[in-house]
Enzyme design. Sequence first.
Site, PDB file in Angstrom:
ATOM      1  N   GLY A   1       0.835  -1.192   0.000  1.00 58.75           N
ATOM      2  CA  GLY A   1       0.000   0.000   0.000  1.00 58.75           C
ATOM      3  C   GLY A   1       0.864   1.234   0.000  1.00 58.75           C
ATOM      4  O   GLY A   1       2.089   1.152  -0.087  1.00 58.75           O
TER       5      GLY A   1
ATOM      6  N   GLY B   1       5.129   7.395   1.937  1.00 59.08           N
ATOM      7  CA  GLY B   1       5.707   6.606   0.852  1.00 59.08           C
ATOM      8  C   GLY B   1       5.115   5.212   0.795  1.00 59.08           C
ATOM      9  O   GLY B   1       4.334   4.822   1.661  1.00 59.08           O
TER      10      GLY B   1
ATOM     11  N   LYS C   1       9.008   0.306   4.517  1.00 59.02           N
ATOM     12  CA  LYS C   1       8.446   1.612   4.162  1.00 59.02           C
ATOM     13  C   LYS C   1       9.526   2.397   3.440  1.00 59.02           C
ATOM     14  O   LYS C   1      10.572   2.701   4.003  1.00 59.02           O
ATOM     15  CB  LYS C   1       8.008   2.329   5.427  1.00 59.02           C
TER      16      LYS C   1
ATOM     17  N   ASP D   1      -1.185  11.611  11.921  1.00 60.80           N
ATOM     18  CA  ASP D   1      -1.901  10.975  10.808  1.00 60.80           C
ATOM     19  C   ASP D   1      -2.565   9.682  11.276  1.00 60.80           C
ATOM     20  O   ASP D   1      -2.431   8.632  10.671  1.00 60.80           O
ATOM     21  CB  ASP D   1      -0.964  10.717   9.634  1.00 60.80           C
TER      22      ASP D   1
END
Length: 822
Positions: free
Chosen positions: A513, A518, A534, A631
């Site tokens: 995903g 990123g 990641k 987030d």
Amino acid sequence: MVLPYITFLCLMLTTCRSLDTISVHQNVSDGETVVSGNARFELGFFSPGNSKNRYLGIWFMNTTSQTAAWVANRETPLLDKSGVVTLDNQGNLALFNGSGKVIWSSISSTSGTNINLVAQLLDTGNLVIKTGNLTDNETFIWQSFDYPGDTYLPGMKLGKNFITGRETYLTSWMSADDPSLGEYTLRVSAVKGKYQQVYLRRSSAIETRIGPYNGISFAGGANYASYTKPVSVSYMVANQNEIYLAYTSNSNTSTLISILTSGGKIDILQLKFPNPEWIPISTSPVHYCDNYGVCGPYGSCNSATSVNCGCLKGFERKTTSEETNPDNNISVCRRSIALDCGLGEGFQKFSSMKLPDTENAVFSSNMSLIDCEVACKSNCSCTAYANPNITPGEDGCLLWFGDLIDVQVFPQNGQDLYVRLAASELSDHYSISHKKRRVVMKVTLSIAAVLTLSGLVLAFYIRVKRKKRSDANQEGRLEKTHDKVYKSAEVQLFSLYKISRATNDFSIDNKLGEGGFGPVYKGVLDEGQVIAVKRLSKSSGQGLVEFENEVICIAKLQHRNLVKLLGYCIQGDEKMLIYEYMPNKSLDSFLYDESRKSLLDWPQRYHIIHGIARGLLYLHQDSRLKVVHRDLKAGNILLDHQMYPKISDFGLARMFKEDENEAKTKRVVGTLGYISPEYAIHGLYSMKSDIFSFGVLVLEIVSGKKNRGFVHEDHDDNLLGHTWRLYKEGRSLDLVDECLHTSYSACEVMRSVHVGLLCVQHRVEDRPNTQTVVAMLAGEGSLVSPKKPAFFVQESETNSCSVLPLLPSSVNGVTLTQVDGR
Ligand SMILES: *[C@@H]1O[C@H](CO)[C@@H](O)[C@H](O)[C@H]1NC(C)=O
Ligand SMILES: *[C@@H]1O[C@H](CO)[C@@H](O)[C@H](O)[C@H]1NC(C)=O
Ligand SMILES: *[C@@H]1O[C@H](CO)[C@@H](O)[C@H](O)[C@H]1NC(C)=O
Ligand SMILES: *[C@@H]1O[C@H](CO)[C@@H](O)[C@H](O)[C@H]1NC(C)=O
Ligand SMILES: *[C@@H]1O[C@H](CO)[C@@H](O)[C@H](O)[C@H]1NC(C)=O
Ligand SMILES: *[C@@H]1O[C@H](CO)[C@@H](O)[C@H](O)[C@H]1NC(C)=O
Ligand SMILES: *[C@@H]1O[C@H](CO)[C@@H](O)[C@H](O)[C@H]1NC(C)=O
Ligand SMILES: *[C@@H]1O[C@H](CO)[C@@H](O)[C@H](O)[C@H]1NC(C)=O
Ligand SMILES: *[C@@H]1O[C@H](CO)[C@@H](O)[C@H](O)[C@H]1NC(C)=O
């Protein structure tokens, strides 16, 4: 001498209804019954259907049609009501007919005599013989579950015990009136080294194949897990000693059973308590495609198309072929282009398939899909491979040698199958070997004209070797820096080469995903460990040392509700973080998926809400660093194999400099739908902005709906506004996800909604702090009433992307809590 007295008493009362046991020398005659402690099962004599014959059996109590779950003397009926069953002191249960002849006996394995034995009808419907004074984890001298009839009950094992050599499987009755052994059997293929599937046979011919087992259930078979959760869970056990399939039924109000009928169907029925009532759930096989191997080798059956039989891509029906299947006159599928085991051969991926019969397949449990491909590629007689296990992150490799038989298209619960095809038959791209091959092909095209084959091979060899050496150099240099500077840190430095290998060169197939910072890739290290990588966007503008410092700080954040950072990789422009891999992906993959959301029941959801709150408390307060996440959203909550929530992407905001300006950075902070008003409008953020996002998340978990994109027929409000309406009208429970039906705790839901609303208050000071949130969720104290929440619609029409770029960097020095700890 107590025992004879009990026996006497029983005889006086004519039935032993109150007892669930038969003691040594105690007789149970026709007309008497033994009832399990939970009054669900009854043991006694009965006549099935229109038959006059008498059988000793176990049936469900008080059901309208007397369904015998087990029959002792299947092959030796009693002709009258003279039957008596007795337990002797050797541990044998013997059935006598009127002339005192033993017509059936449990052949129990005890040594010596033991007066302290009993036969007991357990609550599960299992009749066991055991030592009377054993209570828990007893070993039974004998149990009826080892000798199943046509009925499969929760707790029963179908399979094989390699120590005793006993195989347990279902055998149909001859007819509804006659429990003697019928034509059909249902057996788990329990052969060491072979992968498990189930065959329904008529005599010795396979009628239907169910499976193979996909780690959760049998594809295309009785999928206990999918429609009965949380009532029932099926599981397969395969180890050195035994292989078996079993299922549990953990509901007090109903149970599921399967019956192999005398007509060769598998009927699944649900029995509801307390007033027993049979509810048919399913019957199989039903479709043409369920007939075993009906389309022949390399054929593929599709029950959704008018012509069911087709050939797999790369195969065709040669009408000239002599070979036809006599059952349906269909000619056999043949390869369009023969294999030559050449370099260009590869594998075609077929999705949503019932995997072929595993009879001629070899299984390895610990090989990744990539290793599996390599293994198949390297053996010219390997025709296909697949990972039978559908659980994400679970390895497993099936290699087929020989024909592929009994393949079906399963749109719902099918799996990926990779079939070996000639180079010219392959459609495109999908795997490493193919990519490598493309490299080779390119080289071939440009220089084939001048190079001989050996020259080509040499060139390729040199190319690979040079690349390896340069990787190794890089690695060595970096390792040195790392050692020197950060010896003390527990976090590991990975080389780009290693990560690149693990992620299949950042293949699109490995991509899990795209997060705020990123893309994320799945990888498997050479050691077999599964990781999530990641790959940070390149624009952070950070220096090497600064980055490493950050990583080491973040690695120190350890909590059970945070994803664990294993290491990092930094090379050239590349910066990567390596995390533990979470097999169940992120919360949003359940919450917003119609087919998966019902897998999250209320207790799990509530548990997830708690877990996130605790993780957040750790970030905000308990850790040394005090991190504001910025987030928090469903996509950043990962779920481990036990569905425990783990916050991910925490600490990343720290890595990006505060004073970057909007134009220069692509940095993304926050996601629409989750960001608080003061952050969205003024760029101010604090722990209370995380609390706002948490509140949104709580309401999303309760409702199973996204705040952003929420639509309601009666109004234009978003989820927060909708929740507020319901709350004011005292209808908070109406918010609950429909798929939970009524199985939730009203009290917990109301509390969650209430806390959620408090967290999304417009004014920062009206929102509780993290500690209070955790306490409120734990049920401490009374809750203040929420005011109208901030449910403004803050979406710009022109901006179709779901993330906001960094807003004015006026944050520094503002009163709201700043990320500190630097
Ligand atoms: C129990 O049954 C057996 C076999 O029918 C018989 O021989 C025995 O006498 C019976 N015992 C009692 C106590 O009725
Ligand atoms: C169950 O059946 C027995 C007779 O077999 C009867 O005595 C009992 O009342 C029944 N129980 C219920 C709950 O119907
Ligand atoms: C009991 O079984 C024996 C042998 O199977 C048989 O000869 C005898 O007739 C049976 N007696 C009764 C009463 O059924
Ligand atoms: C269980 O029974 C055996 C005899 O069969 C006896 O020796 C033993 O003491 C008993 N154990 C308990 C815990 O009652
Ligand atoms: C029950 O099983 C456990 C582990 O298998 C064993 O340690 C324990 O002693 C057993 N208890 C009894 C009463 O046999
Ligand atoms: C089932 O019943 C038992 C005993 O009455 C109880 O302890 C258990 O909580 C119940 N389970 C469910 C899922 O209702
Ligand atoms: C197959 O074809 C043969 C001869 O063409 C015919 O006799 C037979 O009945 C056919 N079988 C089926 C199942 O249609
Ligand atoms: C994989 O399995 C084989 C045999 O089953 C075993 O020898 C090997 O150590 C395993 N490898 C890993 C990485 O677990
Ligand atoms: C290919 O696999 C088969 C089945 O496992 C094995 O018998 C054969 O030896 C293998 N061939 C090679 C070349 O490894």
